[in-house]
Design a protein around this motif. Structure first.
Motif: not given
Length: 464
Positions: A43-45, A52-56, A66-77
């Motif tokens: 999830a790049l800026a 914004e496209f994680v759900a998609q 791979l995220a830098s803010q909480p997401v509704d998906a399995p992730a590495v923060m």
């Protein structure tokens, strides 16, 4: 079950992130439009935040994020997803120490040469390469991050628009061999010292070479001595290709008897004659560069020649199609992906040497990023067009107006302000037996003309 490209735990270990839901990824993606099931979505800026496209991404089968803010998906923060992507690329490189890595840069031909090298690498074993033109500050670490740990050989395309862009990318890749295809007046508007600045920017690639690495250089290029000096300063072993005596790979002759070419060459003094599917004159020297790069990456000559013999022109970079119109057909040569004075001159000369039952027609759109000499570069195309005896020239764009004004009335096919406005003129003019070449910078929308011609096809549209 196949070994994953990355597990969540491996990603966290490489990036210093925290696992928030385990997963196993088979690929890496930054774009939900092209994401594949099983990919890690980064999830790049950007203009739009990738979060914004994680759900998609997940709906299309992404394994995790791979995220830098909480997401509704399995992730590495992680704190910064772009920096984490860079680190992940470095980790992929380090976990595959057996992989011989090559890198390609140059003003012309990077993507085609990269993919021709990849064709040879695949014949030699487990191989990996850039896709499309993923050659910038995002594309290079992304390509590295996608490299499987079992890779034996890999090749990366490295591009630039400004100084100091190639250096960090080359240091990411740390190639064992690099090639500079050629240096010319491309992106010169970004360099106060013009082509000199471009040449020095291309030479940054040598700074990333592994100790004792090989630099493959074009001895016919006017910047050869500058590049050779910079390569040797970086400790590289220099290998040369060109038409002169003393070149490691020397082009002797390039003939186009039909829908393919025959290359006559000498490799380290040994004579070679081999066919290739490319017909552009520039592929004489390109094939020499490919042979030297494959040799540097430990590919047998038999595999190298087999790869060159089966490598087809890429879309928008010389691919040909038979376009049926009425009771006959004409040939479309699609060079619409990119253009600069070097590639224009080569493509025009190649078309001029081609045998045809009808006319030789070109549709040209603006060449971009040429700086204050842009109008002169465009007007200067009148000379190679005359030398090649091109029958009709169609031009689109404010810069191509300089060429239009320089053409004799007998060679003028039509002019329009934009490629979209020019397309109907070219469609109407093309007749059975003609060979029509479309070429221009991607930003000047030359592809619109090519697509209009393809849409005209009343047959199958299969490649010629």
């Amino acid at each position: 079950m196949a070994e994953p490209l990355w597990t969540a735990e491996e990603i966290a270990a490489a990036t210093g992130g925290q696992v928030a839901g385990g997963f196993r990824a088979s690929g890496v993606s930054i774009d939900t439009r092209t994401i594949e099931p099983g990919d890690l979505f980064v999830a790049l800026a950007g203009v739009r935040d990738g979060h914004e496209f994680v759900a998609q991404a997940m709906s299309k089968g992404a394994a995790g994020v791979l995220a830098s803010q909480p997401v509704d998906a399995p992730a590495v923060m992680v704190a910064d997803t772009f920096k984490a992507l860079e680190v992940l690329g470095e980790a992929a490189r380090e976990r595959a120490p057996q992989a011989r890595r090559g890198a390609v840069t140059g003003s012309v031909g990077k993507t085609s040469v990269t993919q021709a090298i990849m064709a040879g690498l695949k014949l030699a074993g487990a191989a990996h390469s850039s896709v499309k033109s993923y050659n910038n500050h995002i594309g290079v670490p992304l390509t590295l991050a996608r490299m499987p740990r079992a890779t034996q050989r890999a090749v990366f395309e490295i591009g630039m628009n400004h100084a100091d862009e190639i250096r960090p990318l080359a240091k990411f890749v740390r190639p064992h061999a690099v090639v500079v295809t050629t240096v010319g007046p491309v992106h010169t508007e970004n360099f106060p010292d013009g082509e000199t600045g471009v040449a020095r920017a291309k030479a940054e690639i040598f700074e990333g070479l592994e100790p004792g690495g090989i630099a493959v250089l074009n001895a016919d290029n006017r910047w050869f001595e500058l590049l050779k000096g910079e390569a040797e300063k970086a400790g590289a072993q220099v290998r040369t290709f060109g038409t002169g005596e003393g070149c490691d790979a020397r082009l002797i002759d390039f003939q186009v008897p039909g829908g393919h070419a025959v290359v006559q060459a000498r490799l380290h003094g040994k004579g070679l004659d081999f066919p290739i599917l490319q017909t552009g004159f520039h592929w004489g020297l390109n094939s020499m560069a490919v042979l030297l790069m494959l040799e540097a990456l430990d590919v047998d000559l038999s595999d190298s020649l087999a790869a060159l013999g089966s490598f087809e022109p890429l879309a928008g970079r010389g691919a040909e199609r038979t376009i049926r119109k009425g009771s006959g057909a004409f040939t479309l040569i699609d060079e619409s992906y990119n253009a600069n004075p070097i590639s224009m001159a080569s493509a025009i000369a190649t078309l001029g040497a081609r045998q045809t039952q009808g006319r030789r027609i070109v549709a040209l759109t603006d060449m971009l990023e040429l700086g204050p000499d842009a109008q002169a570069f465009h007007a200067g195309l009148a000379e190679p067009l005359e030398a090649a005896a091109i029958d009709l020239v169609f031009c689109a764009g404010p810069l191509m107006k300089s060429l239009w004004d320089a053409l004799p009335p007998t060679r003028r096919g039509g002019y329009a302000e934009t490629a979209a406005e020019l397309a109907p003129q070219v469609v109407q003019a093309a007749e059975p037996g003609d060979v029509v070449m479309v070429k221009g910078s991607n930003g000047s929308k030359a592809g619109a003309v090519a697509q209009a011609l393809i849409a005209l096809d009343s047959g199958s549209g299969e490649a010629a």
